[in-house]
Design an enzyme around this catalytic site. Structure first.
Site, PDB file in Angstrom:
ATOM      1  CB  SER A 102      -0.888   0.015   1.247  1.00 32.44           C
ATOM      2  OG  SER A 102      -1.565   1.243   1.388  1.00 32.44           O
TER       3      SER A 102
ATOM      4  CE1 TYR B 195      -3.452  -2.347   5.655  1.00 32.81           C
ATOM      5  CE2 TYR B 195      -2.826  -0.124   4.994  1.00 32.81           C
ATOM      6  CZ  TYR B 195      -3.317  -1.376   4.677  1.00 32.81           C
ATOM      7  OH  TYR B 195      -3.670  -1.659   3.367  1.00 32.81           O
TER       8      TYR B 195
END
Length: 256
Positions: free
Chosen positions: A138, A151
């Site tokens: 990501s 994350y």
């Protein structure tokens, strides 16, 4: 190498979102599939729609025994020559207020499970001199992200790890890619109270993300950032000093 040159792909987190889209686009290319997720019902329903040979492998990658079963499948026949490490989840909020076990589970699935399956895939693919591994990372990993600290840190690891493994395998015939999308219009994004309110123009479609990823693995691109606007954002972010990144991201936590 093109998507059609892969004969069989194993996709984790295949029951929805980006994983489901990988399954559908690969099936449209005639690639047989091994679908991995926790929901047998969702996987079975998806398999029934796909026009290729499809195996359903129900597994929770947080369970060591299930993770071992998936890793073993990568070593067994019929051979898998494309691994898509897509399974994962996010958790929003200040780290101090979040449940530690849930945060550690993010580390387990984004890092430990991803590494385990990458290792199993490489050991099967390298002797054959052919294969591909896509680790779904990501753009969150490009900078510190308040409200998603674990994350973002996991995704930073995933991207760097994938780049290093690619360099180690330049001569083996195994292509390795870190896929680094921005915000993608998936159930995971919709479940976040803050991010679900983002304007549609900031959200990528799963179809775009997967199409650019498959084009990139065919060209052995180390990192794929889908979408022209996100490519530009990645270029700007990568050019900033770390101090400037911290200043830029200081207000991100207010989204949540």
């Amino acid at each position: 190498m093109t998507p059609k040159s892969f004969s069989r792909a194993l996709v984790t987190g295949a029951s929805s979102g980006i994983g489901e889209t990988f399954a559908r686009q690969l099936a449209a290319q005639g690639v047989a599939l091994v679908l991995v997720a926790r929901s047998t019902d969702k996987l079975t329903a998806l398999a029934a729609e796909l026009p290729v040979e499809t195996e359903v492998l129900t597994a929770d990658l947080l369970d060591p025994a299930d993770l071992l079963r998936v890793g073993t499948r990568l070593s067994n026949d019929p051979p898998v020559d494309l691994l898509v490490n897509n399974a994962g989840f996010g958790n929003g909020g200040p780290f101090v207020k979040l449940d530690l076990e849930t945060e550690l589970s993010q580390v387990q699935i984004h890092i430990q499970a991803m590494m385990t399956l990458t290792h199993a895939a490489l050991n099967a693919m390298v002797p054959r001199g052919h294969g591909g591994i896509i680790n779904v990372s990501s753009m969150a990993g490009y900078q510190p992200t308040p409200g998603a600290a674990t994350y973002a840190a996991c995704k930073a690891f995933e991207t760097t790890f994938s780049e290093a493994i690619r360099l180690e395998n330049l001569e083996t015939g195994v292509h390795v890619q870190a896929l680094c999308p921005g915000f993608v219009d998936t159930p995971m994004l919709a479940s976040d109270p803050g991010l679900s309110k983002l304007p549609a123009r900031l959200k990528l479609s799963p179809d775009t993300v997967v199409r650019e990823s498959l084009e990139g693995i065919a060209e052995n691109k180390a990192v794929v950032v889908p979408g022209a606007a996100w490519k530009a954002a990645a270029s700007v972010t990568n050019s900033l000093p770390r101090g400037a990144k911290r200043l830029l991201m200081g207000g991100v936590g207010k989204l949540r």
